[in-house]
Scaffold this motif. Structure first.
Motif, PDB file in Angstrom:
ATOM      1  N   THR A  80      12.380  46.939  57.081  1.00 37.93           N
ATOM      2  CA  THR A  80      12.201  48.342  57.495  1.00 37.93           C
ATOM      3  C   THR A  80      12.387  49.271  56.287  1.00 37.93           C
ATOM      4  OG1 THR A  80      12.872  47.931  59.768  1.00 37.93           O
ATOM      5  CG2 THR A  80      13.209  50.170  58.944  1.00 37.93           C
ATOM      6  N   ALA A  83       9.359  49.048  54.201  1.00 34.12           N
ATOM      7  CA  ALA A  83       8.230  49.804  54.767  1.00 34.12           C
ATOM      8  C   ALA A  83       8.396  51.303  54.500  1.00 34.12           C
ATOM      9  CB  ALA A  83       8.122  49.532  56.260  1.00 34.12           C
ATOM     10  N   THR A  88       5.299  46.140  51.981  1.00 32.68           N
ATOM     11  CA  THR A  88       4.884  45.591  53.275  1.00 32.68           C
ATOM     12  C   THR A  88       4.988  44.078  53.357  1.00 32.68           C
ATOM     13  OG1 THR A  88       2.642  45.693  52.426  1.00 32.68           O
ATOM     14  CG2 THR A  88       3.337  47.487  53.885  1.00 32.68           C
ATOM     15  N   ALA A 117      10.307  42.994  60.298  1.00 33.40           N
ATOM     16  CA  ALA A 117       9.365  43.997  60.811  1.00 33.40           C
ATOM     17  C   ALA A 117       8.019  43.922  60.108  1.00 33.40           C
ATOM     18  CB  ALA A 117       9.967  45.385  60.616  1.00 33.40           C
ATOM     19  N   THR A 118       7.998  43.374  58.898  1.00 28.48           N
ATOM     20  CA  THR A 118       6.727  43.220  58.166  1.00 28.48           C
ATOM     21  C   THR A 118       6.611  41.755  57.742  1.00 28.48           C
ATOM     22  OG1 THR A 118       7.725  43.730  56.015  1.00 28.48           O
ATOM     23  CG2 THR A 118       6.860  45.603  57.281  1.00 28.48           C
ATOM     24  N   ASP A 392      -2.312  45.907  55.242  1.00 30.18           N
ATOM     25  CA  ASP A 392      -1.004  46.324  54.717  1.00 30.18           C
ATOM     26  C   ASP A 392      -1.310  47.362  53.640  1.00 30.18           C
ATOM     27  OD1 ASP A 392       0.060  44.346  56.308  1.00 30.18           O
ATOM     28  OD2 ASP A 392       0.917  43.170  54.682  1.00 30.18           O
ATOM     29  N   SER A 432       1.423  48.296  58.320  1.00 29.80           N
ATOM     30  CA  SER A 432       1.646  46.854  58.255  1.00 29.80           C
ATOM     31  C   SER A 432       0.802  46.220  59.352  1.00 29.80           C
ATOM     32  CB  SER A 432       3.133  46.572  58.488  1.00 29.80           C
ATOM     33  OG  SER A 432       3.339  45.207  58.748  1.00 29.80           O
ATOM     34  N   LYS A 435      -0.885  48.647  61.637  1.00 26.31           N
ATOM     35  CA  LYS A 435      -0.092  49.552  62.487  1.00 26.31           C
ATOM     36  C   LYS A 435       0.751  50.469  61.598  1.00 26.31           C
ATOM     37  CE  LYS A 435      -0.214  47.248  66.728  1.00 26.31           C
ATOM     38  NZ  LYS A 435      -0.640  45.885  66.437  1.00 26.31           N
ATOM     39  N   VAL A 437       3.831  51.955  60.341  1.00 25.22           N
ATOM     40  CA  VAL A 437       5.261  51.610  60.431  1.00 25.22           C
ATOM     41  C   VAL A 437       6.133  52.688  59.780  1.00 25.22           C
ATOM     42  CG1 VAL A 437       5.010  49.111  60.686  1.00 25.22           C
ATOM     43  CG2 VAL A 437       5.000  50.113  58.383  1.00 25.22           C
ATOM     44  N   TYR A 438       5.476  53.623  59.091  1.00 25.78           N
ATOM     45  CA  TYR A 438       6.217  54.742  58.484  1.00 25.78           C
ATOM     46  C   TYR A 438       5.240  55.902  58.338  1.00 25.78           C
ATOM     47  CZ  TYR A 438       8.384  57.729  55.003  1.00 25.78           C
ATOM     48  OH  TYR A 438       8.905  58.811  54.354  1.00 25.78           O
ATOM     49  N   ARG A 444       8.730  53.679  62.013  1.00 24.22           N
ATOM     50  CA  ARG A 444       8.269  53.176  63.311  1.00 24.22           C
ATOM     51  C   ARG A 444       8.185  51.656  63.334  1.00 24.22           C
ATOM     52  NH1 ARG A 444       2.774  56.579  64.394  1.00 24.22           N
ATOM     53  NH2 ARG A 444       3.502  58.658  63.788  1.00 24.22           N
ATOM     54  N   THR A 445       9.025  51.002  62.564  1.00 26.71           N
ATOM     55  CA  THR A 445       8.951  49.535  62.514  1.00 26.71           C
ATOM     56  C   THR A 445       9.383  48.922  63.843  1.00 26.71           C
ATOM     57  OG1 THR A 445      11.153  49.543  61.534  1.00 26.71           O
ATOM     58  CG2 THR A 445       9.304  49.256  60.032  1.00 26.71           C
TER      59      THR A 445
END
Ligand code: DUC
Ligand code: ZN
Ligand code: ZN
Length: 486
Positions: A80, A83, A88, A117-118, A392, A432, A435, A437-438, A444-445
Motif C-alpha cells: 500500500t 502504491a 506497483t 495489495a499489488t 500497472d 495496479s 484499478k 489504488v491511489y 484505495r488499495t
C-alpha cells in the motif's frame, strides 16, 4: 468498465509520446490519440502529466523474521505504501533458516504475501546446502516461477553462505537457467571487525559502519563475480554502496561478463554522518547493511547509474521501529539491520535524478521499472506501457511538490530516512492491474488484490552466454603407449 487515461504524455524506457491509454481486464487494451471512452469507464485527466510504468522495487523484506524480531511492515501495508508512492510491484525474498526446506519456506512466504495489495514475486535465498536444496531449487524454477536465488555473503552464524554453498548453488542456478544474486559483504571480516570495535569500547551505532568498511563489500563482490565467471552464471549484486563493488562490476562488464548491479535510493542520498548523531534512536534508525557511505561513494554510485554499470534502483525496504532498534542500545551488533523507503523511491529519484539532469525521464523509467523487469524476465508484462502489458501505471505530475515525513507517510514504521526532504514531481494516480489504488492523496488499495507473478527461467538468454570449454567440455589427455623420445 475500465479506466481511460486521457491527454497525457507516455514515457517508457525507450520513448516519449502523447497518447491516451485504455485499461480494462487488468491490462492495457489500447494506446492511441483521442481514444473513445467506453461506457462505464472512468476517465483520468492526465493533461500536463506523464504516464509511466509503475515502479518495480526488486528488493524488499516485508514482515521478515530477522535478528530476533520481525520487520514491522507487512505485505499489505508495504505494498500500500508502495502504491501511494508509485510502486506497483515488489520482488521480496524468501529466506529459509539454515537446515530448513526451501519449499516449505517458499510456501510460508506465499501465505504471508496473500494480503499484498499489488503484484509481487520472490527471490529465494540459499542459506545452506545438501541434496534436498539442490532438488528444491529445481522445483522452485520448474513449478513455482522462481528464476533468481539469493546468497548472503554476510551474517555469519545465521544466514551466511560460505564459498562451498556459493559454488554449489551457482552451479545449480546455471543448470536451471536461473540468475544468482548476492548480498556482497565478507561476513568473516564483518564479524572480526565488529568484535574488535566493540572490544575497543565503541558500543553505539557509530560502530556499525566502522565494522563494515567499503573493502569488505569490494572483496565479496569481486569473489562472487569471479565465482560466477568460472561457473558461467549471470550474477546480480544487490545494494551496491561502495566504489570498490562498483568498480568490480564495471570491470566484469567490460570483460563481457553478465553482471548486474542494483543501488538503493538511500545509498544515493544519505551519507554516513547519520551514524555519528548523538541521538541513539536517530542513528540506530539508519543501521542497515551495507551502511550508508561518504559523499565520494555517493557520487560514484550516481555515475554508475548514469553510465549503466548499475541498472536498477531498489530500497531493501526492511522496517524496524524504535523499540525494536533498542535491542542494540548497548551493543551496535544487536541493532536489527534495516531501513524503509518503498514509498519514496520514485519521488526521490525523480527529484534528485531527473530534476537535477542526472537522468532523462526515459532513464528514470529504465532504472525504476523496465530494467528490473528485463533482468528478472517479466518484461514487457511489467515495466512497459504497451498493449497487452499489465496495467500497472503511474500518472506523474512533474510540478507537484511534497515534503517527505514519517508523520504523513503510509509506511508502517516510526521513522523516515528521507525526513524533511522536499521533492518536486509525484504521482497523482497509481493503477495496479488497471484499478485505481491511489488518487490525489487517497489510498484505495484492497487487501489481497495483489497476485503472485511467475518469472520463467532464462532459456534463450543462457544460450547466448559464452561457453567455457574448460568447465563444460573437458578433454582427458591420452596417456600410455610408447614414451616419446626425450
Ligand atoms: N540488510 C539489511 O539492512 N536488512 C535486511 C537484510 C540486509 O541485507
Ligand atoms: Zn542485503
Ligand atoms: Zn535485503
Amino acid at each position: 468498465m475500465g479506466v481511460l487515461i486521457k491527454g497525457g504524455t507516455i514515457v517508457t524506457a525507450d520513448r516519449t509520446w502523447k497518447a491516451d491509454v485504455l485499461c480494462a481486464d487488468g491490462i492495457i487494451k489500447q494506446i492511441g490519440e483521442n481514444l473513445e471512452k467506453p461506457s462505464g469507464a472512468e476517465v483520468i485527466d492526465a493533461g500536463g502529466q506523464y504516464v509511466m510504468p509503475g515502479g518495480i522495487d526488486p528488493h524488499t523484506h516485508m514482515e521478515l523474521p530477522f535478528m530476533g524480531t520481525v520487520a514491522s511492515e507487512d505485505f499489505f501495508s508495504g505494498t500500500t505504501a508502495g502504491a501511494a508512492g508509485g510502486t506497483t510491484m515488489i520482488i521480496d525474498f524468501v529466506i529459509p533458516s539454515p537446515k530448513t526446506s526451501l519449499i516449505s519456506a517458499y510456501h510460508q512466504w506465499r501465505e504471508w504475501a496473500q494480503k499484498a495489495a499489488t503484484d509481487y514475486s520472490f527471490h529465494v535465498a540459499v542459506t545452506w546446502w545438501d541434496e534436498s536444496v539442490r532438488k528444491d531449487m529445481g522445483t522452485l524454477v520448474e513449478k513455482h516461477g522462481v528464476n533468481s536465488f539469493k546468497h548472503f555473503m554476510a551474517y555469519k552464524g545465521a544466514i551466511m553462505c560460505d564459498d562451498e554453498v556459493l559454488v554449489n548453488s551457482f552451479t545449480r542456478a546455471r543448470e536451471l537457467g536461473a540468475i544468482a544474486t548476492v548480498h556482497a559483504e565478507n561476513g568473516e571480516l564483518v564479524a572480526h571487525l565488529q568484535n574488535q570495535i566493540f572490544a575497543q569500547g565503541i558500543t553505539g551505532p557509530e560502530g556499525h559502519p566502522l565494522s563494515r568498511p567499503p573493502g569488505v563489500e569490494g572483496e565479496a563482490a569481486e569473489r562472487a563475480i569471479r565465482i560466477a565467471d568460472v561457473l558461467n552464471v549471470p550474477l546480480y549484486i544487490v545494494h551496491n554502496s561502495a566504489i570498490q563493488s562498483l568498480n568490480a562490476i564495471a570491470r566484469a562488464r567490460a570483460d563481457g561478463q553478465r553482471v548486474y548491479g542494483e543501488v538503493l535510493a538511500g545509498h544515493l542520498l544519505i551519507n554516513d554522518s547519520v551514524y555519528r548523531n548523538p541521538d541513539f534512536d536517530f542513528a540506530a534508525a539508519h543501521v542497515m547493511s551495507p551502511p550508508f557511505r561518504d559523499e565520494e561513494h555517493q557520487k560514484a554510485l550516481w555515475k554508475g547509474l548514469q553510465c549503466g554499470t548499475l541498472q536498477t534502483t531498489a530500497t531493501d525496504h526492511c522496517c524496524f521501529c524504535a523499540p525494536q532498534k533498542a535491542a542494540g542500545k548497548d551493543d551496535f551488533r544487536k541493532i536489527p539491520n534495516g531501513t524503509g523507503g518503498i514509498e519514496d523511491r520514485m519521488g526521490v529519484l525523480w527529484h534528485h535524478g531527473v530534476n537535477s539532469g542526472k537522468l532523462t525521464m526515459n532513464e528514470f523509467v529504465a532504472v525504476t521499472s523496465a530494467n528490473a523487469a528485463k533482468i528478472f524476465n517479466i518484461y514487457p508484462q511489467k515495466g512497459s506501457i504497451s498493449v497487452g502489458a499489465d496495467a500497472d501505471i503511474v500518472v506523474w505530475d512533474p510540478q507537484k511538490t511534497r515534503t517527505i515525513s514519517a508523520k504523513t507517510h503510509h509506511q508502517k514504521v516510526d521513522f523516515n530516512i528521507f525526513e524533511g526532504m522536499e521533492v518536486k514531481g509525484a504521482n497523482t494516480v497509481t493503477l495496479s492491474q488497471g484499478k485505481i489504488v491511489y488518487k490525489d492523496g487517497e489510498v484505495r488499495t484492497v487487501r489481497g488484490a495483489g497476485r503472485y507473478i511467475n518469472r520463467p527461467p532464462f532459456a534463450g538468454y543462457y544460450d547466448a552466454l559464452k561457453t567455457k570449454s574448460a568447465v563444460e567440455k573437458p578433454t582427458a589427455v591420452k596417456r600410455g603407449g610408447k614414451k616419446a623420445a626425450a
